[in-house]
Scaffold this active site. Sequence first.
Site, PDB file in Angstrom:
ATOM      1  N   HIS A 162       0.851  -1.208   0.000  1.00  0.00           N
ATOM      2  CA  HIS A 162       0.000   0.000   0.000  1.00  0.00           C
ATOM      3  C   HIS A 162       0.885   1.256   0.000  1.00  0.00           C
ATOM      4  O   HIS A 162       0.842   2.077   0.918  1.00  0.00           O
ATOM      5  CB  HIS A 162      -0.880  -0.048   1.251  1.00  0.00           C
ATOM      6  CG  HIS A 162      -2.062   0.869   1.259  1.00  0.00           C
ATOM      7  ND1 HIS A 162      -1.970   2.210   0.990  1.00  0.00           N
ATOM      8  CD2 HIS A 162      -3.361   0.616   1.529  1.00  0.00           C
ATOM      9  CE1 HIS A 162      -3.172   2.758   1.109  1.00  0.00           C
ATOM     10  NE2 HIS A 162      -4.042   1.798   1.425  1.00  0.00           N
ATOM     11  N   GLU A 273      -0.539   1.428  -5.393  1.00  0.00           N
ATOM     12  CA  GLU A 273      -0.401   0.149  -4.707  1.00  0.00           C
ATOM     13  C   GLU A 273      -0.371  -1.019  -5.687  1.00  0.00           C
ATOM     14  O   GLU A 273      -1.162  -1.065  -6.633  1.00  0.00           O
ATOM     15  CB  GLU A 273      -1.579  -0.051  -3.746  1.00  0.00           C
ATOM     16  CG  GLU A 273      -1.856   1.164  -2.861  1.00  0.00           C
ATOM     17  CD  GLU A 273      -3.211   1.086  -2.174  1.00  0.00           C
ATOM     18  OE1 GLU A 273      -3.642  -0.049  -1.859  1.00  0.00           O
ATOM     19  OE2 GLU A 273      -3.843   2.136  -1.957  1.00  0.00           O
TER      20      GLU A 273
END
Length: 297
Positions: A162, A273
């Site tokens: 992330h 991400e």
Amino acid sequence: MNLTADTCQGHAGWRWSLSNGDSVFVAQQGAQVLSWRAAGAEQLYLSPSSACDGHTAIRGGVPVCFPQFNQRGSLPKHGFVRNMPWHLSDASLQAITSGSATRSTTGSTHAFELQANEQTRSMWPVNFRTVLTVELQTHQLKISLRVDNQGDTAFSFTGALHTYLAVSDIAHVMLQGQALQAEWDAVKDTHQACSGQLRFDAEFDRVYDVSTGQPETAGQIQPTWVLQDGQKSLKISQSALWGQSVVWNPGAEKARQLQDMPDSGYQHMLCVEAARVNTPIDVPAFQSWEAWQQFNL
């Protein structure tokens, strides 16, 4: 270039660097990369308001989301490994002890792992091991996540690296790539083809089915995305096994609702991400899965 125990914004962890000054810091909590300095500048965003208690999710850097993406299941949001302490892998420890750790004038690599334990099994009764390998080279960072199934039953998961990238001003940033690939706008809940040139003037939360281009074994890796931030160009690549990318910026209104980010924080970050959001990854008994994300200036 030697690995040293250090802190970053109060978080305990490990830092190492190259002779040209490039460096990386990995927190013990979540094996979360919190800093990557390259070409004399910080390349990752870490919120100055983020929690620092050893178990609350850290806002910034590269959180490892596993074994669940977001709230798509019964587990804690984005899984639980980002909230738990990891340790140096046995291989890294042995290499450091023997003086043979992987390092040179141009690159250095260390690995961190989390083994299933009583706490993880209380949430997810699976025998697993996760290994995060962080490879620092001149103007390049590569992060690989390996998931080992150490049990006799297959399991599946969703997840992501992330990554929070630092940007000078989100209003003047452009992300290029993935033209005509499938795009789901999670804010508007609409499906369309990616324009190939993304700009950010409000809340942005989209999932892309990505094409990684030429085979990963070829000499040159084709970028999945290219981030243009003024004169800086950052190439972002990911392995095909992820299958998807998520691009996220909270925008002004949602940023004000985030207690662990300054109101203006959204102006200085963009999440790009490497992910698997809605189609679980299967890991057969006693087998492994591994995928990576890479950044090049």
